[in-house]
Design a protein around this motif. Sequence first.
Motif, PDB file in Angstrom:
ATOM      1  N   ASP A 183       0.869  -1.218  -0.107  1.00 41.68           N
ATOM      2  CA  ASP A 183      -0.137  -0.097   0.031  1.00 41.68           C
ATOM      3  C   ASP A 183       0.887   1.145   0.113  1.00 41.68           C
ATOM      4  O   ASP A 183       0.487   2.036  -0.410  1.00 41.68           O
ATOM      5  N   ARG A 186       2.297   1.696  -3.541  1.00 41.88           N
ATOM      6  CA  ARG A 186       1.231   2.243  -4.336  1.00 41.88           C
ATOM      7  C   ARG A 186       0.939   3.692  -4.333  1.00 41.88           C
ATOM      8  O   ARG A 186       0.923   4.347  -5.174  1.00 41.88           O
ATOM      9  N   LEU A 233      -5.076   1.058  -8.318  1.00 43.64           N
ATOM     10  CA  LEU A 233      -6.401   1.025  -7.784  1.00 43.64           C
ATOM     11  C   LEU A 233      -7.219  -0.201  -7.860  1.00 43.64           C
ATOM     12  O   LEU A 233      -7.607  -0.815  -7.176  1.00 43.64           O
ATOM     13  N   ASP A 234      -7.899  -0.096  -9.118  1.00 42.01           N
ATOM     14  CA  ASP A 234      -8.601  -1.168  -9.492  1.00 42.01           C
ATOM     15  C   ASP A 234      -8.612  -1.207 -11.209  1.00 42.01           C
ATOM     16  O   ASP A 234      -8.425  -0.302 -11.746  1.00 42.01           O
ATOM     17  N   SER A 269      -8.114   2.382  -0.893  1.00 49.86           N
ATOM     18  CA  SER A 269      -8.062   3.125  -2.425  1.00 49.86           C
ATOM     19  C   SER A 269      -8.243   4.570  -2.474  1.00 49.86           C
ATOM     20  O   SER A 269      -8.852   5.005  -3.480  1.00 49.86           O
ATOM     21  N   LEU A 303     -13.229   5.476  -4.574  1.00 46.97           N
ATOM     22  CA  LEU A 303     -11.454   5.488  -4.764  1.00 46.97           C
ATOM     23  C   LEU A 303     -11.318   6.723  -5.223  1.00 46.97           C
ATOM     24  O   LEU A 303     -12.035   7.252  -6.390  1.00 46.97           O
TER      25      LEU A 303
END
Length: 617
Positions: A183, A186, A233-234, A269, A303
């Motif tokens: 995390d 990221r 994120l996604d 996120s 998000l």
Amino acid sequence: MCFLRHDRFKLVQKIKKLSEHSINRIAAGEVIERPASAVKELVENSIDAGANQIEVIFSEGGKSLLKVVDDGIGIARMDLSLAIQRHATSKITDLNLDDIKTLGFRGEALPSMGAAGSLSITSRVEGSESAFNIRVDAGVVSDIKPAALSKGTIVELTRLFHATPARLKFLRTDRSEARAITDMVRSLALAAPEVGFTLIEQYPEGGQRKVFSLEPHPDTGKLPTNERLNRLLDKGFAENSFMVNYQIEEAEIVGFCSLPTFTKGISNSQFLFVNGRPVKDRLLQGALRGAYVDHLAKNKYPLVVLYLTYPADLVDVNVHPTKAEVRFRNPGLIRALIVKSIHEGLQREGHRSAPAISSQLLGKARPGLDNYRQGQVTTENRTISVQGDDSVSDGMNKLDEFPPWLENALPSITSSLVESENDYRYPLGAAIVQFHKKFIVSQTPNGIIVVDQHAAHERLVYEKLKKQFVEKRSETKRLLVPEIIEFATSEVELIIEIKDELAQLGLVVEEFGQGAICVREIPSLLGNPDVKSLLQDILEGLIEGNSTNIVEQKINEVISRMSCHGSIRAGRTLTIPEMNELLREMEKTPHSGQCNHGRPTYIEMKLADIERLFGRT
């Protein structure tokens, strides 16, 4: 053994200055809370050094190994010994403490790591004949030696907290620490979108796993590419988000926020950056909740990736040991910036709903297609063998000729569709049928849309009531007997500071002597609320950075309940004109893509996807 108070004073003979070694061990506990904290400090150093590519390697949750490799400007031999001393830094001077523009600045991280574990730094600057290495083990410094490295810096931290075993036993499991490291990287990869990042996990028994690898994009400016957003994120974030770009006075915000129908059950996120620095700040998080307050279901989190730019001399970044929190000279302006920017984006998106919902629906439908391709389709009562695309061996002929019952039905179906054909050009298409007295199906030029009639109409009524309230906001109910509520003096001061904002929402308060608040008027829409509980909620909101958002939230909850009771209920039969009228109102109403509780009001299925389900493509 238990000591009385006077016994303890006898034990302390005089004030002593701690040794440098003890000072570093204490500082290490503040700056390096866990392996992810060390990763943050090292990667920020690499970014400050102008690295184009950063590689992070860890093992056993970072407890046994943390290694950061970069191609930055490096550290000169003469500076290596200074780099491991506390408060030695190349990033600020005594003259620019109020104008900090680098991620790191205190000069505490490296000596703290050297005090808590075994630290090795190998670095080479451009033009140097050789790289050089220095080691620190539990505060013991080695001599500087030549080393092999072509460019940049390698920092390796092993046996973290072996010199402070009390901290080591409070670390979480290897898997939890590994997630925290992931995390953190990221977040830093989003903070520096122009830099390439590689994250690798090494296994104690041998081998390794590449968690992710991101190419550098020096031309992207301060915004990450869609590919990086989707990776970090996604995978559907870029498609299911909208861009934010807003400015108030000297404060500017840009970034991306997910649609209210594209959310997660946890807040991992949500990435917020202030002048390029990743932060976890209560003011910013409270403003984010306020911006989505009447768009999300409970326990759902949007998000977001938001970059806030504010003059450095108006931000205090030196308020937390890990630099995770900041303080603003004008917090009200910052909150307004976040709320207004997201509101503007949601308003711009209108009735748009997250495409990911349609993808989820198609994903659930695909298993039937797999059976079809294998040669059979299973129904509720029997299995039918499939022979090609146009026939089934169930006693039926090829469907080149329509059975009589279908031929009789076709004219009425066709005529109703032709009458509505002009309406297909609308964004939500033309209504063609209602099923189960709950859902409306409309046809668009390239697919179909399924609408939840109750959820859609509930949002329309909600937005209408909210607009009416804003227009008549001055309508308040004067209490026959003003309510006097006692609070601590500090709490009274907090409420009085925002009394003008509360008055705009219909809540009129004033100070009543010392340690009390007098409430004279309340918003008429709230009916007869528990005024003391309302003010207590406002105080809690002030502490969390929500301020007057609490009153607005209470009002929105009342409006939401009213709109729920005043909307079309499931089970009501609608005519085609009524369905189309609902669709047209949805197109004109902002936020109509989701109901007041955050659920989608419609889903869209593209014709190409439907054809693929039936094996036509």
